[in-house]
Scaffold this active site. Structure first.
Site, short mmCIF file in Angstrom:
data_model
loop_
_atom_site.label_atom_id
_atom_site.label_comp_id
_atom_site.label_asym_id
_atom_site.label_seq_id
_atom_site.Cartn_x
_atom_site.Cartn_y
_atom_site.Cartn_z
N ASP A 64 -5.95 -29.99 91.22
CA ASP A 64 -5.73 -30.99 92.59
C ASP A 64 -4.70 -29.62 93.09
O ASP A 64 -3.88 -29.02 94.36
CB ASP A 64 -5.19 -31.31 93.48
CG ASP A 64 -5.63 -31.23 94.54
OD1 ASP A 64 -6.59 -30.41 95.08
OD2 ASP A 64 -4.67 -32.00 95.28
N ASN A 85 -8.53 -26.02 95.80
CA ASN A 85 -9.45 -26.73 95.00
C ASN A 85 -10.70 -27.15 94.29
O ASN A 85 -11.34 -27.23 95.75
CB ASN A 85 -9.35 -28.27 94.51
CG ASN A 85 -9.27 -29.75 96.10
OD1 ASN A 85 -9.19 -29.50 96.79
ND2 ASN A 85 -11.02 -29.95 95.50
N ASP A 130 -4.41 -26.00 94.54
CA ASP A 130 -5.40 -25.23 95.75
C ASP A 130 -4.08 -23.88 95.97
O ASP A 130 -3.40 -24.09 95.97
CB ASP A 130 -5.39 -26.26 97.41
CG ASP A 130 -6.11 -27.46 97.27
OD1 ASP A 130 -5.75 -27.80 97.00
OD2 ASP A 130 -6.78 -26.90 98.83
N TRP A 157 -8.24 -23.53 104.07
CA TRP A 157 -7.57 -24.69 105.23
C TRP A 157 -5.63 -23.45 105.36
O TRP A 157 -4.76 -24.46 106.06
CB TRP A 157 -7.20 -25.62 105.14
CG TRP A 157 -6.85 -25.68 103.61
CD1 TRP A 157 -7.43 -26.17 103.03
CD2 TRP A 157 -5.49 -26.20 103.12
NE1 TRP A 157 -6.80 -26.26 101.54
CE2 TRP A 157 -5.63 -26.98 102.02
CE3 TRP A 157 -4.55 -26.55 104.09
CZ2 TRP A 157 -4.06 -27.84 101.38
CZ3 TRP A 157 -2.80 -27.25 103.31
CH2 TRP A 157 -2.96 -27.37 101.97
N GLU A 181 -11.40 -32.19 99.30
CA GLU A 181 -11.72 -34.00 99.76
C GLU A 181 -13.30 -34.68 99.51
O GLU A 181 -12.97 -35.98 99.43
CB GLU A 181 -11.07 -34.86 99.85
CG GLU A 181 -8.75 -34.06 98.77
CD GLU A 181 -8.47 -32.65 98.70
OE1 GLU A 181 -8.80 -32.38 100.06
OE2 GLU A 181 -8.72 -32.26 97.71
#
Lengths: 600, 150
Positions: free
Chosen positions: A324, A282, A326, A264, A198
């Site tokens: 989004d 993302n 991910d 992550w 982000e």
């Protein structure tokens, strides 16, 4: 189900790897051996396959109703507690969100604190972390405990004393890169990913020498071939070489430099193939109209050679993301039947709502089915091209900037987030904590500024049409590619699951209950309300001949953002009014580890 | 900092009309919400500037302060905060940030002074949150004046 038992499979694997890699494989061999001892839990993922299954069966379907808390431990930290403890011999290692304390607890003395470590970190890292200051746990190897701090520093601590052995700066929080993921020890290395999708980071996975902290390799998620460690002739995508500049060709100009693809999530490893597996997140920004192209290799499953980091194969699940979704969720390595055929599979329950089954040696896509019937952004996947069949109505790109696309399922937090699923070799089924939430999504143009949010979309979340519950705990069969049973939950299930040889599946709920269900039927057999909402992972261990179950409670994370005040009335009028119950009416903050056992 | 950012920041600083120290001092002495209503509502729909505030709130603030300014498990509800804070204090906090870290707290509001999107749309973000705080608009995406009801 014809599933090779986990122990047999991994000892074969360990033997094979020892033969192939004699000399460098010592740390790995020791850790593999320790991970086969069900009394311990020596990796954040339990084992390299990320199966989250224990052979312990003292606690079983017959006696689980007698389970009770036997001791508890307050971490003294209020924010969201993800991940779970490690158990190495007689010591339990418990971590916390920022300030990232680590406690070594003596299991011989009811959790007495042997040592505590608290790094000194600049608190300015706190607001650079997307979605709370979570941390998903520590790793262990070579007598050291490895902590990935919020400020993207990786430290090695002496497991006996808590003294700092080495420390390395993995990335720069001033540019929005932070640490939330659990490291993983593979061979003579500590692997660690980075957060910051982000904030426009250029995501990477890095291997550090376990003894010194010296960097061995770093592989970016996007960029030139020498940065992403691709061999254009040998790295494959669905069986074909990717060719030169496979990432650069899919970005406009220099956008890849702030392209996201953060790493992550959890890291898996197959010692026999010597491949590490993980996913990328993302592409930055969330506004798809601002970054034309497929944005490779965001949203991708990577299989990389453990020694060199060079990619063996890749598969991008959501090219040119518009929601989004991910791709960082765990890669579960299991030997299972897929469409009746024995398969060395990689099974991945993605944020985008599809359960991907790949051949983990070749990277061939074998199956991609929905694991929540609410999923509507795509009707399915073409297994030959690997591409989703998108539904234009739910395309935020098609609507364009400043157009509100309504009723997309799942929401940005995905049909499942980082909370890892479990695989039971006994039932052959996967047990998946899921979110049952949809959204309206409106992208708009944003400017990049280092260390500042680079989001470019806003959204409203609500339950699927006509439904009141926001989560499910499901059992999923990859042989047939379908849900076997589904237990509805009031809120998203944001806790890592555990299955046991005692026929149980465990998970925690956002309103704070630890639950045990019959792995065959999903029938609830036990629940206990812990002090706060559970977003941690259920962890088993044995001590003094008795089986225990440990779990961190401490509500927060993305779940704490979207649900603290309850979800919104959706603009499309799809939701059910009864669902807008605020999580804050059920639970409050506070990190506590609860250890459960049977009575004497 | 690019030239554009620099200009934007200067504009914002000028707009505040005082040094941050002075503002902080004044704010603590007697902070009260502004009675001015910067937004326009027609048949439940809001003006375009306030709508842009809704969008940029989603970019920079939602991650911590939750959807619709409703707060999260670790950041306060701005719907509540603006019942107490003046516009000046709000803008000063956004530009300079705020830190409250101790044994019981780890709350840090970052400085958005270098974020062009936030600085340029600060008035609009305030207008959106003020409308939320005043109860002029509800949760979820507000409708723009001229936008059809569906």
């Amino acid at each position: 189900m014809n599933v090779t038992s986990r122990f047999a499979a991994w000892s074969v694997a360990a033997t094979a790897s020892a033969v192939l890699l004699a000399g460098t494989a010592l740390a790995n061999d020791q850790l593999v051996k320790m991970s086969q001892d069900p009394a311990q839990w020596v990796m954040p993922t339990g084992d390299y396959g990320n199966q989250r299954h224990t052979a312990l069966k003292q606690i079983n379907t017959g006696n689980v109703k007698e389970l009770r808390p036997v001791w508890t431990f307050s971490t003294g930290v209020l924010r969201g507690h993800e991940g779970g403890p490690l158990i190495v011999g007689d010591v339990m290692y418990v971590h916390t969100p920022f300030p990232n304390k680590v406690f070594a607890l003596d299991l011989n003395d009811q959790g007495r604190i042997i040592w505590a470590y608290e790094p000194k970190q600049d608190p300015n890292v706190i607001p650079v972390m997307c979605c709370d200051t979570v941390n998903r746990g520590v790793a262990y190897g070579e007598g050291m405990v490895f902590l990935h701090q919020a400020d993207a520093t990786l430290v090695a601590l002496d497991a006996k004393t808590g003294k700092l052995v080495w420390s390395v700066k993995d990335a720069d929080p001033a540019k929005g890169a932070t640490g939330t993921s659990a490291p993983q020890v593979v061979k003579n290395m500590v692997l660690v990913g980075v957060s910051g999708g982000e904030f426009g980071v250029q995501g990477h996975m890095t291997a550090y020498d376990i003894k010194t902290g010296k960097q061995i390799w770093r592989a970016y998620s996007e960029g030139p071939d020498d940065q992403i460690l691709f061999d254009p002739a040998k790295t494959t995508n669905l069986g074909k070489p990717v060719g030169a500049d496979s990432s650069l060709k899919t970005w406009e100009g220099d956008q890849w430099k702030i392209g996201g693809g953060a790493t992550w999530g959890w890291i898996s490893y197959d010692p026999a193939l010597n491949l590490v597996y993980y996913g990328s997140g993302n592409p930055s920004t969330w506004n798809p109209t601002q970054r034309p192209g497929d944005n490779k290799w965001s949203m991708t499953v990577f299989a990389r050679d453990a020694d060199t980091g060079v990619a063996k194969w890749v598969y991008q699940m959501t090219p040119h993301d518009e929601w989004d979704y991910d791709g960082i969720n765990e890669m579960i390595l299991a030997n299972v039947k897929v469409h009746g055929k024995d398969t060395k599979a990689l099974v991945h329950f993605d944020r985008n709502g599809f359960a991907f089954v790949l051949d983990r040696a070749s990277g061939a896509l074998l199956q991609a089915n929905k694991f929540d019937p609410a999923v509507n952004w795509a009707t399915g996947y073409n297994l030959q091209t690997g591409l989703p069949e998108r539904v234009k109505q739910y395309s935020t790109e098609a609507g364009g900037a400043e157009h509100n696309t309504k009723g997309i399922c799942p929401a940005a937090l995905g049909s499942k987030d980082e909370q890892p699923a479990a695989f039971s070799p006994e039932t052959g089924l996967f047990y998946v904590p899921t979110n049952h939430v949809c959204m309206d999504y409106e992208p708009f143009k944003v400017a990049y500024s280092a260390g500042q949010p680079y989001v470019g979309a806003t959204l409203s979340m609500f339950p699927p049409k006509g439904e009141k519950h926001l989560g499910n705990f499901i059992a999923y069969d990859v042989n047939e590619g379908k849900i076997v049973w589904s237990d509805p939950e009031t809120f998203s299930v944001w806790s890592g699951a555990l299955t046991t040889a005692g026929g149980l599946a465990f998970y925690g709920t956002l309103d704070g209950n630890l639950k045990a269900v019959d792995a065959k039927t999903g029938k609830e057999l036990y629940k206990f309300k812990t002090p706060s909402g559970i977003i941690g992972n259920v962890t088993p261990f044995e001590h003094g001949g008795k089986q225990y179950i440990a779990v961190l409670s401490g509500v927060g994370g993305w779940a704490g953002i979207g649900m603290a005040a309850g979800l919104t009335e959706d603009t499309a009028g799809l939701g059910a009014v009864g669902a807008y119950k605020a999580l804050s009416n059920y639970t409050q903050l506070g990190g506590v580890l609860t250890v459960f056992g049977l009575g004497d | 900092m690019t030239r554009a950012h620099m200009l934007a920041w200067c504009a914002a600083a000028a707009l505040l009309g005082a040094t941050s120290l002075q503002i902080a001092h004044t704010a603590r002495a007697a902070d009260s919400p502004d009675s001015e209503r910067p937004y326009t509502i027609e048949n439940g729909h809001i003006d375009r500037a306030t709508f842009r505030g809704y969008l940029y709130y989603g970019d920079a603030c939602l991650r911590c302060h939750g959807p619709d300014g409703s707060g999260s498990s670790y950041a306060p509800s701005l719907v509540d905060s603006l019942k107490r804070l003046s516009k000046q204090t709000f803008e000063e906090t956004v530009i300079n940030g705020r830190m409250n870290v101790g044994t019981a707290n780890d709350k840090v509001m970052p400085s958005f002074g270098t974020n062009a999107d936030v600085v340029e749309h600060l008035e609009e973000i305030y207008s959106y949150l003020k409308a939320r705080s005043d109860g002029a608009i509800g949760r979820g995406r507000p409708k723009k004046i001229g936008e059809t009801d569906d």
